[in-house]
Design a protein around this motif. Structure first.
Motif, short mmCIF file in Angstrom:
data_model
loop_
_atom_site.label_atom_id
_atom_site.label_comp_id
_atom_site.label_asym_id
_atom_site.label_seq_id
_atom_site.Cartn_x
_atom_site.Cartn_y
_atom_site.Cartn_z
N GLY A 381 0.76 -1.25 0.04
CA GLY A 381 -0.05 -0.09 -0.07
C GLY A 381 0.62 1.22 0.06
N GLY A 382 0.13 2.41 0.39
CA GLY A 382 1.15 3.61 0.43
C GLY A 382 0.24 4.64 -0.16
N THR A 383 -0.68 4.47 -0.82
CA THR A 383 -1.58 5.48 -1.49
C THR A 383 -2.18 6.26 -0.39
N ASP A 384 -1.91 7.64 -0.51
CA ASP A 384 -2.58 8.59 0.72
C ASP A 384 -3.53 9.66 -0.02
N ASN A 385 -2.87 10.32 -0.84
CA ASN A 385 -3.47 11.30 -1.72
C ASN A 385 -3.15 11.14 -3.10
N VAL A 386 -3.88 11.14 -4.15
CA VAL A 386 -3.72 10.87 -5.55
C VAL A 386 -3.58 12.25 -5.98
N TRP A 387 -2.64 12.69 -6.83
CA TRP A 387 -2.63 14.02 -7.55
C TRP A 387 -3.21 13.93 -8.91
N PHE A 388 -4.24 14.59 -9.08
CA PHE A 388 -5.00 14.78 -10.44
C PHE A 388 -4.71 16.17 -11.19
N TYR A 389 -4.39 15.99 -12.42
CA TYR A 389 -4.26 17.24 -13.28
C TYR A 389 -5.08 17.03 -14.44
N ASP A 390 -5.77 18.02 -14.89
CA ASP A 390 -6.79 18.23 -16.19
C ASP A 390 -5.94 19.00 -17.12
N MET A 391 -5.41 18.12 -18.13
CA MET A 391 -4.46 18.76 -19.02
C MET A 391 -5.41 19.28 -20.12
N GLU A 392 -5.43 20.57 -20.28
CA GLU A 392 -6.55 21.23 -21.49
C GLU A 392 -5.65 21.26 -22.83
N ALA A 393 -4.47 21.64 -22.51
CA ALA A 393 -3.65 22.07 -23.80
C ALA A 393 -2.05 21.30 -23.83
N ASP A 394 -1.97 20.74 -24.98
CA ASP A 394 -0.35 20.18 -25.13
C ASP A 394 0.57 21.03 -25.80
N GLY A 395 0.10 22.09 -26.40
CA GLY A 395 1.23 22.80 -27.24
C GLY A 395 0.86 22.66 -28.73
N TYR A 396 -0.37 22.00 -28.88
CA TYR A 396 -0.51 21.72 -30.45
C TYR A 396 -2.10 21.63 -30.58
N SER A 397 -2.61 22.06 -31.60
CA SER A 397 -4.12 22.08 -31.62
C SER A 397 -4.65 20.48 -31.84
#
Length: 500
Positions: A381-397
């Motif tokens: 085990g070891g999961t305490d908090n999971v970091w989420f990121y909502d990527m909206e743009a990656d530098g390309y259309s």
């Protein structure tokens, strides 16, 4: 960085193949690769011969005997096209091997690429095309690692269609984002269990050259880098050859590439690697009989994306890390197998982060929505908090053109992920702990994920703020419409008077 001149040279060679009757992109890349390898063999022997002349004696690691002089690049490139073509396609009593057959028979002596030449076929159809392509390849300057690597990466970028079973080329900037986030260590043993063209392994090598050039002063590290650090599994021999050439042109001389279906019983690898980076096939569905039985213990499923996650847990050492691209369905799928693999990673190991990527990232190959999972094998085990990121743009259309744009979340993703303290969840500190659920990134505690049936979809946890929009009263809107209609009528009358 690839130059305009190098791009132009590759483009002309590509066009020559197509106009010469070789129109399959993979065939073009494969034939191009063979010729690059044949040229490279001769250049390596010329270097050894130069050293031998300086100190006396015979050249070491010779790929050609004196009797095989006409099989060497610097010899046949000057021949008339028909004679050159015969050297590639016909044998004689005095010459029992063609140029192509000689390349296939070198084996391990010539490096990892030559080990996978079984089944290779010479498919350049005419003397004219062979001569044209040889002359153009000969003009390309390949005197340093960066140039050779850039050339081959640009060549691979020309793959314009998806492969089978959900395989397609992973965008190089997404690969580099993942590598930058995991920050490979000096003693890592790295694997991609579905390596394809070896993009993840190549990017890791480039990261080390760029960020830790001082490590290369250490002979032990150089030996580790060239012989043990980079590992890949791939069942397609064509892709193995292309991946091997990609690695060698990027300065990784002797990677361990294994020709095997990673999910089959033939793959017995267990607890061997400290870092796995991968984008495994999404759309495959296998029979249970074709899957290594231990993989079904975690999640009994026929879906390759779930089986690969089980495989990675098995192949990682305890303490090993993984960064893997998965389709969105892995995050929220409601089947027993989907829930089981998520629960296994979250509850029995340590899920570090989930990066949700927009659906256009893999265009023009596919429009599938994907995410990147980062996890650590702990067995405790070891999961305490999971970091989420909502990527909206990656530098390309996010359309089929994938044109470069200014909006790019990747630098912010890397910076925020690196700033996460290893035990941030335990201590409750750090900047991300203070982020709200309306921000692009935030932390979600283990208990909340468990309560949501191990759902990892960012939309399950992200809060959306709706802006209140005030509209004018209906009577005011109607009055405005009447005024516009009056102005339109007057303008129409004025136009009629002018025409009358």
């Amino acid at each position: 960085m690839i130059t305009g001149e190098l791009k132009s040279q590759v483009d002309k060679i590509w066009e020559a193949f197509w106009t010469g009757g070789v129109s399959n992109p993979m065939t073009v890349i494969e034939q191009f690769t063979y010729l690059l390898f044949i040229r490279r063999l001769d250049e390596r022997q010329l270097l050894e011969e130069k050293k031998a002349n300086m100190i006396g004696g015979e050249a070491k690691n010779a790929f050609f005997t004196k009797e095989q002089r006409e099989l060497r690049w610097n010899y046949f490139k000057n021949l008339e096209s028909e004679t050159m073509f015969n050297l590639f396609t016909k044998t004689t009593e005095d010459r029992p091997l063609t140029v192509f057959d000689h390349m296939k028979e070198l084996g391990a002596k010539a490096g990892v690429f030559a080990q996978y030449m079984k089944g290779a076929t010479f498919m350049i159809p005419t003397p004219k095309l062979l001569d044209m392509v040889v002359q153009m390849i000969d003009k390309i300057k390949m005197d340093d690692r960066d140039t050779k690597g850039d050339l081959y990466e640009y060549l691979l970028s020309k793959i314009a269609s998806a492969g089978t079973n959900g395989q397609f080329r992973t965008p190089r900037h997404v690969i580099r984002m993942m590598v930058d986030m995991v920050q490979p260590k000096k003693d890592d043993v790295i694997c991609d269990p579905s390596c394809g063209t070896a993009g993840f392994l190549v990017s890791t090598g480039e990261y080390l050259y760029e960020n830790h050039d001082d490590w290369f002063m250490d002979q032990n590290f150089r030996d580790h880098f060239n012989n043990k650090m980079f590992n890949g599994l791939e069942f397609d021999n064509t892709m193995l050859r292309i991946g091997a050439m990609n690695l060698q042109l990027h300065g990784i001389e002797n990677p361990e590439l294994i020709g095997v279906d990673a999910l089959s019983e033939a793959n017995k690898i267990t607890e061997k690697y400290s870092l796995i980076l991968a984008n495994p096939p999404f759309k495959g569905s296998l029979d249970y009989d074709g899957v290594e039985p231990s993989l079904l213990n975690v999640a009994k499923t026929k879906k390759t994306e779930l089986l690969f996650l089980s495989l990675m847990l098995r192949m990682l050492k305890t303490g090993g890390r993984a960064a893997v691209i998965v389709p969105d369905g892995v995050l929220f799928g409601s089947s027993k197998a989907h829930k089981a693999i998520r629960q296994e990673i979250i509850e029995q190991h340590k899920l570090d982060a989930v990066i949700s990527m927009p659906s256009g990232v893999f265009k023009p190959y596919a429009g599938v929505s994907t995410a990147v999972l980062f996890f650590t094998k702990t067995n405790s085990g070891g999961t305490d908090n999971v970091w989420f990121y909502d990527m909206e743009a990656d530098g390309y259309s996010l359309d089929d053109k994938r044109a470069e744009i200014k909006n790019n979340d990747i630098p912010d993703i890397i910076a925020r992920f690196r700033a996460l303290p290893p035990s941030e969840g335990d201590k409750g500190g750090g900047t991300e702990q203070k982020r709200s659920r309306t921000d692009k990134s935030f932390l979600v505690p283990f208990d909340e994920i468990k309560a949501n049936d191990w759902d990892l979809s960012i939309n399950r946890y992200k809060e959306i703020v709706y802006e209140e929009i005030e509209y004018a009263p209906p009577a005011e809107i109607i009055a405005d419409i009447k005024q516009l209609d009056k102005e339109r009528t007057e303008a129409l009358k004025e136009l009629e008077n002018l025409l009358g």
